[in-house]
Design an enzyme around this catalytic site. Structure first.
Site, short mmCIF file in Angstrom:
data_model
loop_
_atom_site.label_atom_id
_atom_site.label_comp_id
_atom_site.label_asym_id
_atom_site.label_seq_id
_atom_site.Cartn_x
_atom_site.Cartn_y
_atom_site.Cartn_z
N LYS A 60 0.75 -1.15 -0.06
CA LYS A 60 0.05 0.06 -0.01
C LYS A 60 0.72 1.32 -0.01
O LYS A 60 2.18 1.04 0.45
CB LYS A 60 -1.01 -0.17 1.14
CG LYS A 60 -2.11 -1.07 0.97
CD LYS A 60 -3.20 -1.04 2.10
CE LYS A 60 -4.54 -1.85 1.64
NZ LYS A 60 -5.23 -1.70 2.73
N ARG A 95 -3.56 -9.86 5.09
CA ARG A 95 -4.09 -10.06 3.80
C ARG A 95 -2.78 -9.60 2.83
O ARG A 95 -2.52 -8.21 2.79
CB ARG A 95 -5.37 -9.24 3.43
CG ARG A 95 -5.74 -9.32 2.06
CD ARG A 95 -7.03 -8.22 2.12
NE ARG A 95 -7.69 -8.33 0.69
CZ ARG A 95 -7.33 -7.39 -0.25
NH1 ARG A 95 -6.16 -6.53 -0.13
NH2 ARG A 95 -7.78 -7.50 -1.47
#
Length: 272
Positions: free
Chosen positions: A215, A249
């Protein structure tokens, strides 16, 4: 313990990997790589072999600035993949969607879990579907702005609202997993705080899933493109294990699984 599909997960004592399968042409880090069915299914096999315990299937990119696609298009992307995974592998499958028609189509296709990036606040019918199909859910913190008076306390209050929606719909406590929502409704600094104070979420009494893989908070910190953020992701995974995450995740399953095992070995000896 929490049951997802036909598997039991010891959320008190272990940390499991949710492998990401984006069947989208425009995901921020791997857009277009897995839109071909054969490649997608082979990638699922690779992730399972590397240690993934759940496969999370997403048909719409949630990257910053993404364009929302039609419900029909999203369904056409995810349903065939879910059906094929369930036919070929014995692994729980999660549907990454916040739209009730997509969620219902995925559950009918065999999905075992719902991963809602809006924490049931975008489409309240999603909560009803989760309750009706009696499946677990991962409910993420999100909001459409970054205005907080006290970030951590406000985040906890937002999550309490999500939990209330879930309970009102009839979702039992043992089916709820919470996600601090790194990368959503937060500034760069908020994202770092969310990771650093992730254990505060455990005060609410539910297992935690940490989703930081590749991210922007990692890219901004290290000044690296999405495909070079594996080491940064692994650091967040290690911190997640230390702070009590039950799931992470990730895109890079093998590397993060090794990081989890190493962290767990150190923590286990440290408790003796």
């Amino acid at each position: 313990m929490i049951k997802i599909g036909n598997r039991m997960f010891d959320v008190e004592n272990d940390c499991y990997i949710m492998g990401i399968l984006n069947v989208t042409p425009d995901s921020f880090s791997d857009g277009g790589r897995w839109t071909d069915m054969d490649k997608a299914i082979a990638h699922v096999g690779d992730m399972i072999n590397e240690g993934a315990s759940i496969i999370d299937v997403g048909g719409e990119s949630s990257r910053p600035g993404h364009v929302q696609i039609s419900i029909d298009e999203e369904i056409s992307r995810v349903v065939p993949v879910i059906e094929t995974i369930k036919k070929n592998y014995d692994i729980p499958v999660s549907i990454d969607s916040y739209k009730s028609p997509v969620v219902e189509a995925a559950l009918k296709a065999g999905a075992d879990m719902v991963n809602d990036i809006w924490g049931l606040k975008y489409d309240r019918k999603v909560a009803d579907l989760i309750a009706r199909y009696n499946v677990p859910c991962c409910l993420m913190h999100n909001r459409d702005n970054t205005e907080y008076s006290n970030f951590v306390e406000d985040m906890l209050d937002d999550m309490k609202e999500t939990i209330e929606i879930a309970k009102h719909a009839g979702i039992p406590d043992e089916h709820i997993i919470l996600d601090p929502g790194v990368g959503f409704g937060k500034t760069y600094e908020h994202n770092l705080i969310a990771i650093n104070q992730m254990e505060r979420l455990t005060e609410l009494g539910y297992p935690i899933l940490l989703a930081t893989s590749r991210k922007s908070v990692i890219g901004l910190t290290l000044d690296l493109p999405a495909d070079q953020r594996v080491e940064g992701t692994m650091v967040t995974t290690v911190m997640g294990v230390q702070k009590g995450a039950s799931f992470v995740r990730v895109h890079d399953v093998k590397e993060n699984m090794r990081a989890i095992r190493m962290t767990q070995a150190i923590l286990k000896e440290g408790r003796k």
